[in-house]
Design a protein around this motif. Structure first.
Motif, PDB file in Angstrom:
ATOM      1  N   VAL A   1      -6.338 -15.579   8.941  1.00  0.00           N
ATOM      2  CA  VAL A   1      -7.787 -15.721   9.015  1.00  0.00           C
ATOM      3  C   VAL A   1      -8.357 -14.566   9.829  1.00  0.00           C
ATOM      4  CG1 VAL A   1      -9.688 -17.137   9.871  1.00  0.00           C
ATOM      5  CG2 VAL A   1      -7.726 -18.231   8.785  1.00  0.00           C
ATOM      6  N   GLU A   2      -9.398 -13.939   9.308  1.00  0.00           N
ATOM      7  CA  GLU A   2     -10.123 -12.891  10.015  1.00  0.00           C
ATOM      8  C   GLU A   2     -11.518 -13.399  10.357  1.00  0.00           C
ATOM      9  OE1 GLU A   2     -10.252  -9.500   7.510  1.00  0.00           O
ATOM     10  OE2 GLU A   2      -8.182  -8.891   7.916  1.00  0.00           O
ATOM     11  N   VAL A   3     -12.020 -13.011  11.538  1.00  0.00           N
ATOM     12  CA  VAL A   3     -13.376 -13.344  11.951  1.00  0.00           C
ATOM     13  C   VAL A   3     -14.224 -12.086  11.878  1.00  0.00           C
ATOM     14  CG1 VAL A   3     -14.838 -14.305  13.753  1.00  0.00           C
ATOM     15  CG2 VAL A   3     -12.491 -15.121  13.495  1.00  0.00           C
ATOM     16  N   LEU A   4     -15.328 -12.175  11.145  1.00  0.00           N
ATOM     17  CA  LEU A   4     -16.262 -11.054  11.022  1.00  0.00           C
ATOM     18  C   LEU A   4     -17.561 -11.428  11.727  1.00  0.00           C
ATOM     19  CD1 LEU A   4     -15.781 -10.019   7.282  1.00  0.00           C
ATOM     20  CD2 LEU A   4     -14.580  -9.186   9.292  1.00  0.00           C
ATOM     21  N   PHE A   5     -18.023 -10.525  12.603  1.00  0.00           N
ATOM     22  CA  PHE A   5     -19.277 -10.716  13.336  1.00  0.00           C
ATOM     23  C   PHE A   5     -20.192  -9.556  12.957  1.00  0.00           C
ATOM     24  CE2 PHE A   5     -22.159 -10.769  16.928  1.00  0.00           C
ATOM     25  CZ  PHE A   5     -22.256 -12.114  17.268  1.00  0.00           C
TER      26      PHE A   5
ATOM     27  N   ALA B   1      -7.558 -17.144  15.468  1.00  0.00           N
ATOM     28  CA  ALA B   1      -8.537 -16.097  15.207  1.00  0.00           C
ATOM     29  C   ALA B   1      -9.794 -16.293  16.042  1.00  0.00           C
ATOM     30  CB  ALA B   1      -8.889 -16.069  13.719  1.00  0.00           C
ATOM     31  N   ALA B   2     -10.253 -17.547  16.161  1.00  0.00           N
ATOM     32  CA  ALA B   2     -11.463 -17.826  16.936  1.00  0.00           C
ATOM     33  C   ALA B   2     -11.256 -17.502  18.412  1.00  0.00           C
ATOM     34  CB  ALA B   2     -11.867 -19.279  16.751  1.00  0.00           C
ATOM     35  N   GLU B   3     -10.089 -17.852  18.947  1.00  0.00           N
ATOM     36  CA  GLU B   3      -9.813 -17.556  20.359  1.00  0.00           C
ATOM     37  C   GLU B   3      -9.817 -16.046  20.610  1.00  0.00           C
ATOM     38  OE1 GLU B   3      -7.124 -20.653  22.602  1.00  0.00           O
ATOM     39  OE2 GLU B   3      -6.176 -20.108  20.708  1.00  0.00           O
ATOM     40  N   LYS B   4      -9.166 -15.292  19.716  1.00  0.00           N
ATOM     41  CA  LYS B   4      -9.133 -13.839  19.893  1.00  0.00           C
ATOM     42  C   LYS B   4     -10.525 -13.241  19.748  1.00  0.00           C
ATOM     43  CE  LYS B   4      -4.328 -13.080  18.489  1.00  0.00           C
ATOM     44  NZ  LYS B   4      -3.433 -12.417  17.517  1.00  0.00           N
ATOM     45  N   ALA B   5     -11.314 -13.797  18.836  1.00  0.00           N
ATOM     46  CA  ALA B   5     -12.671 -13.302  18.663  1.00  0.00           C
ATOM     47  C   ALA B   5     -13.497 -13.524  19.923  1.00  0.00           C
ATOM     48  CB  ALA B   5     -13.324 -13.980  17.460  1.00  0.00           C
ATOM     49  N   LEU B   6     -13.343 -14.707  20.537  1.00  0.00           N
ATOM     50  CA  LEU B   6     -14.080 -14.997  21.765  1.00  0.00           C
ATOM     51  C   LEU B   6     -13.657 -14.055  22.890  1.00  0.00           C
ATOM     52  CD1 LEU B   6     -14.085 -18.898  21.645  1.00  0.00           C
ATOM     53  CD2 LEU B   6     -16.077 -17.418  21.460  1.00  0.00           C
ATOM     54  N   GLN B   7     -12.354 -13.787  22.968  1.00  0.00           N
ATOM     55  CA  GLN B   7     -11.871 -12.866  23.996  1.00  0.00           C
ATOM     56  C   GLN B   7     -12.432 -11.462  23.781  1.00  0.00           C
ATOM     57  OE1 GLN B   7      -7.619 -13.130  23.907  1.00  0.00           O
ATOM     58  NE2 GLN B   7      -7.571 -15.258  24.580  1.00  0.00           N
ATOM     59  N   ASN B   8     -12.466 -11.027  22.516  1.00  0.00           N
ATOM     60  CA  ASN B   8     -12.997  -9.694  22.224  1.00  0.00           C
ATOM     61  C   ASN B   8     -14.499  -9.624  22.504  1.00  0.00           C
ATOM     62  OD1 ASN B   8     -10.533  -8.645  21.445  1.00  0.00           O
ATOM     63  ND2 ASN B   8     -10.800  -9.215  19.298  1.00  0.00           N
ATOM     64  N   LEU B   9     -15.208 -10.705  22.200  1.00  0.00           N
ATOM     65  CA  LEU B   9     -16.640 -10.726  22.488  1.00  0.00           C
ATOM     66  C   LEU B   9     -16.883 -10.635  23.989  1.00  0.00           C
ATOM     67  CD1 LEU B   9     -18.061 -13.382  20.005  1.00  0.00           C
ATOM     68  CD2 LEU B   9     -18.365 -10.915  19.933  1.00  0.00           C
ATOM     69  N   GLN B  10     -16.061 -11.350  24.765  1.00  0.00           N
ATOM     70  CA  GLN B  10     -16.235 -11.292  26.218  1.00  0.00           C
ATOM     71  C   GLN B  10     -15.936  -9.894  26.748  1.00  0.00           C
ATOM     72  OE1 GLN B  10     -13.226 -12.277  28.665  1.00  0.00           O
ATOM     73  NE2 GLN B  10     -14.417 -12.658  30.492  1.00  0.00           N
ATOM     74  N   SER B  11     -14.853  -9.277  26.195  1.00  0.00           N
ATOM     75  CA  SER B  11     -14.498  -7.931  26.638  1.00  0.00           C
ATOM     76  C   SER B  11     -15.635  -6.947  26.346  1.00  0.00           C
ATOM     77  CB  SER B  11     -13.209  -7.484  25.932  1.00  0.00           C
ATOM     78  OG  SER B  11     -12.869  -6.174  26.313  1.00  0.00           O
ATOM     79  N   ASN B  12     -16.229  -7.093  25.155  1.00  0.00           N
ATOM     80  CA  ASN B  12     -17.362  -6.234  24.804  1.00  0.00           C
ATOM     81  C   ASN B  12     -18.553  -6.513  25.717  1.00  0.00           C
ATOM     82  OD1 ASN B  12     -15.966  -5.025  22.740  1.00  0.00           O
ATOM     83  ND2 ASN B  12     -16.710  -6.440  21.170  1.00  0.00           N
ATOM     84  N   TYR B  13     -18.723  -7.790  26.024  1.00  0.00           N
ATOM     85  CA  TYR B  13     -19.832  -8.167  26.902  1.00  0.00           C
ATOM     86  C   TYR B  13     -19.661  -7.522  28.274  1.00  0.00           C
ATOM     87  CZ  TYR B  13     -22.934 -11.145  29.662  1.00  0.00           C
ATOM     88  OH  TYR B  13     -23.905 -11.593  30.499  1.00  0.00           O
ATOM     89  N   LEU B  14     -18.435  -7.579  28.803  1.00  0.00           N
ATOM     90  CA  LEU B  14     -18.184  -7.001  30.120  1.00  0.00           C
ATOM     91  C   LEU B  14     -18.431  -5.489  30.110  1.00  0.00           C
ATOM     92  CD1 LEU B  14     -14.897  -8.855  31.179  1.00  0.00           C
ATOM     93  CD2 LEU B  14     -17.202  -9.272  32.016  1.00  0.00           C
ATOM     94  N   SER B  15     -17.949  -4.826  29.049  1.00  0.00           N
ATOM     95  CA  SER B  15     -18.129  -3.375  28.994  1.00  0.00           C
ATOM     96  C   SER B  15     -19.599  -3.001  28.862  1.00  0.00           C
ATOM     97  CB  SER B  15     -17.331  -2.792  27.824  1.00  0.00           C
ATOM     98  OG  SER B  15     -17.840  -3.282  26.598  1.00  0.00           O
ATOM     99  N   TYR B  16     -20.389  -3.910  28.281  1.00  0.00           N
ATOM    100  CA  TYR B  16     -21.812  -3.616  28.121  1.00  0.00           C
ATOM    101  C   TYR B  16     -22.570  -3.792  29.423  1.00  0.00           C
ATOM    102  CZ  TYR B  16     -26.680  -4.251  26.737  1.00  0.00           C
ATOM    103  OH  TYR B  16     -28.038  -4.154  26.642  1.00  0.00           O
ATOM    104  N   VAL B  17     -22.304  -4.887  30.153  1.00  0.00           N
ATOM    105  CA  VAL B  17     -23.130  -5.181  31.318  1.00  0.00           C
ATOM    106  C   VAL B  17     -22.610  -4.527  32.589  1.00  0.00           C
ATOM    107  CG1 VAL B  17     -23.905  -7.355  30.370  1.00  0.00           C
ATOM    108  CG2 VAL B  17     -21.884  -7.323  31.822  1.00  0.00           C
ATOM    109  N   ALA B  18     -21.345  -4.106  32.633  1.00  0.00           N
ATOM    110  CA  ALA B  18     -20.798  -3.562  33.871  1.00  0.00           C
ATOM    111  C   ALA B  18     -21.575  -2.352  34.389  1.00  0.00           C
ATOM    112  CB  ALA B  18     -19.317  -3.203  33.684  1.00  0.00           C
TER     113      ALA B  18
END
Length: 725
Positions: A559-563, A583-600
């Motif tokens: 399963v792939e998650v597309l955002f 897939a959902a867990e990895k997607a959430l982790q990637n979203l958080q990582s992107n979130y951190l890189s954006y707001v840091a």
């Protein structure tokens, strides 16, 4: 497998040292027919009224010996079909025992037979047991329903189970002229009140498919021919083989259209209005071939339906034209028709004693029509709806009945691994002196039934397909097309193990999503999906789950998650749910990582308070270290000090699950409290007996809040995910 010799002495134990089992004792005479065999001491094993001895007239009269078993000792068979049914114990007297009784004992022990006493509708099986005591014939007496033992001997020796099929919407969909017209009219009414052009187009295409098949059926009724793609196809006269006791010869006009996976037939050859257009579910041939591969039966086949009997018999004849699955001699007993509105039950299906419910699985599109005690043995498949978006059905990588075949294969493998490696092994170690509670656990088909979803449509935006089939009683209305999913949630949804792994039973799964009763929390996979979809809604972004299935020897779902059309996670598993969760867990982790890189870079001055708990790196599902020192998940890349600064800095700017309280009492009284925070605001709370339940409760509470909130501060902290994805 070796077992103790029945009459060899045990060092240091003499005949006089034989310890009588607890309970009342009686002296009875034993006969085989009218032949006197000798006297035995009979000991009840239960106190009080339950310990009443089962033999009438205070004598034991054996009517016959059971069929010989090739590999399974009688006690193993009895423990499988009638667990813990030992009624009493018998021990020969005096010493030396009567020669006839001694010969009976040796015959039963060496040939895997039991001596059978028939009392009403019950069989009492005298099982020859090895003993610690020299030269004393000893028996355990077990009770079972008449006929069940003889039927089960062959199945267990051949490693065969039973499978029960529903017909309508499970294996086929059948329509008459009347049902075609009813469905066309219903869809037309829906179209009249529908505003969505996409839905209108879908309904129009569905009506077109109904009309096309209706015209073929009308032509068959009028002329006994059909015009298929410009080719005129005539009927074949198929003789229906009479069942035993039926002398009437019946010939039906039949047209088979293999390219359409369809058959036209006439239930009553004399009445044209009984003509039926039948759609066969794809991959039925694959499933049928598996059941009787290479002439060896893996499953004894039964049918249980709410359809009318003549119709059911004809539909099954079309599915099994050569009577390979159910012989003509057994057809009358094995096609079971249940009154509409009644519950189906395995006890009713096996009313003739042909099989025990524990050795049977069911393939049906509905769970609730089955008796509650049988529901854990039902593999629920999506209702077959060939007129509703059939291109989507054909696009599935693995057809529904191929998945059902795999499930049946796993059930059979798991059942007999448990039977061979646990039950048989322990039965061979038992002696006459053992107690009832020393008997091993007997396998149950329901322990190994794996819930699988072969790309069942997840969207709930489209209206439900109209229920198929010619019998309204056979097909109840499905609420918003989600009846299948609701049914699946009620089945234990364990993860299928590899072929060389031991199969878990009754709540021994290693998953963290196991409830105290041994069931699986079917809501957990949908929780991850709901979180991602809610993020997408708040960010005005589309979240998609795309799945494929490998063609390797071991079926695996990917399963792939597309955002916003960008891949953010993938997962692989032996079921679609397992892959989707990963897939959902990895997607959430990637979203958080992107979130951190954006707001840091814009976070401002770092919070200097390092006394607060540091976070782990699993994004929206995140635990603090609890007071007992449980280790958190591994942090994302970077030094610990850097991650601590980031999490302290961002503790009020992303969602966390905070472990608030844990009751320091005993393990059985532990209580976990979780709360979900975003931007310093509490979104939800949860309390449970373990982390998973408390976390799940808090997540659901927060999700309900997120769906209804209009707070711009909350939405502000979720929008950056889109910008950095």
């Amino acid at each position: 497998m070796l077992r103790p010799s029945p009459l060899l002495p045990v060092p240091g134990v003499s005949a006089s040292a034989a310890a009588a089992p607890p309970g009342r004792a009686a002296i009875m005479r034993m006969f085989h027919g009218d032949v006197f065999l000798g006297e035995v001491d009979v000991f009840s094993i239960k106190p009080g009224p339950e310990g009443a001895l089962p033999f009438p007239s205070n004598e034991i009269r054996i009517s016959h010996l059971s069929p010989a078993s090739e590999r399974c000792p009688p006690l193993a068979i009895l423990q499988t079909i009638a667990p813990f049914s030992v009624r009493c114990k018998l021990q020969a007297r005096p010493l030396p025992p009567h020669p006839s009784l001694h010969r009976l004992y040796i015959t039963c022990f060496n040939e895997y037979k039991s001596a059978v006493v028939v009392v009403g509708d019950e069989e009492l099986h005298l099982v020859a047991m090895p003993s610690k005591v020299e030269k004393i014939p000893c028996f355990w007496c077990c009770s079972v329903r008449v006929g069940l033992y003889a039927a089960s001997v062959g199945m267990l020796n051949l490693r065969c189970l039973a499978i029960v099929f529903d017909l309508d919407e499970t294996l086929i969909v059948a329509n008459t002229m009347r049902s075609f017209e009813s469905r066309i009219e219903m869809l037309s009414r829906r179209m009249d009140i529908e505003d969505d052009p996409v839905r209108v187009a879908g309904m129009s295409a569905e009506i077109k498919r109904y009309i096309e098949d209706r015209e073929l059926l009308k032509e068959f009724i009028d002329t006994d021919t059909v015009t298929d793609n410009g080719r005129i196809v005539g009927t074949q006269k198929e003789e229906v083989q009479p069942m035993p006791g039926v002398q009437e010869r019946l010939v039906r006009p039949v047209i088979r259209l293999p390219e359409r996976n369809a058959i036209l037939t006439r239930i009553n050859p004399e009445i044209r209005d009984t003509s039926v257009f039948v759609k066969l579910r794809p991959a039925w041939e694959d499933l049928r071939s598996y059941l009787t591969a290479k002439g060896r039966k893996r499953f004894e086949v039964y049918v249980c339906t709410m359809a009318e009997r003549d119709y059911a018999l004809e539909i099954w004849r079309l599915l099994d034209p050569e009577a390979n699955l159910i012989s003509l001699n057994n057809l009358s007993d094995r096609v079971v028709c249940v009154k509409a509105g009644s519950k189906k039950s395995l006890q009713h299906v096996f009313r003739d004693g042909g099989c025990h419910p524990k050795m049977a699985m069911v393939i049906d599109d509905r769970l609730q029509v089955w008796d509650e005690k049988d529901q854990h043995r039902v593999h629920v498949v999506p209702a077959y709806a060939p007129y509703y978006a059939p291109q989507a059905k054909m696009a599935n990588a693995v057809p529904v009945l191929c998945v059902a075949r795999n499930v049946a294969c796993n059930v059979r493998g798991g059942f007999f691994r448990e039977f061979d490696e646990n039950l048989l092994k322990k039965v061979f170690e038992l002696l006459y002196e053992n107690e009832l509670l020393d008997l091993p656990y007997a396998p149950d088909v329901g322990d190994y039934l794996v819930c699988e979803d072969p790309n069942f449509p997840q969207s709930n935006k489209d209206p439900a397909p109209i229920p198929e089939g010619m019998s309204g009683a056979e097909v109840e209305k499905r609420l918003n097309g989600r009846a299948y999913q609701a049914d699946q949630k009620q089945i234990s949804s364990s993860i299928r193990p590899p072929d060389d792994a031991r199969v878990p039973i009754r709540g021994t799964l290693g998953s963290s999503n196991v409830q105290p009763n041994g069931g699986s929390m079917a809501i957990v996979p949908s929780l991850f999906v709901m979180v991602l979809q809610e993020i997408g809604r708040l960010c005005n972004s589309k979240v998609e789950f795309r799945s494929t299935v490998s063609t390797s020897k071991i079926t695996q779902f990917s399963v792939e998650v597309l955002f916003s059309n960008e891949k953010i996670g993938n997962g692989i598993g032996k079921t679609r749910d397992e892959a989707q969760v990963q897939a959902a867990e990895k997607a959430l982790q990637n979203l958080q990582s992107n979130y951190l890189s954006y707001v840091a870079p814009i976070a401002g001055v770092l919070n200097k308070d390092t006394s607060k708990s540091s976070r782990n790196g699993n994004g929206f599902l995140e635990d603090d270290l609890d007071s007992d020192g449980d280790t958190a998940m591994q942090e994302p890349s970077g030094s610990k000090s850097e991650q601590k600064d980031h999490s302290n800095c961002l503790e009020d700017q992303h969602v966390v699950f905070r472990d608030q309280v844990r009751n320091p009492g005993s393990a059985t009284n532990e209580e976990y409290h979780f709360q979900v925070e975003l931007a310093g605001q509490i979104l939800g709370n949860g309390i449970g007996v373990n982390k998973d339940f408390a976390k799940l409760q808090a997540a659901e509470d927060a999700l309900r809040f997120l769906k209804t909130t209009t707070d711009p501060q909350i939405k502000k902290h979720l929008r950056p995910i889109r910008c950095s994805s």
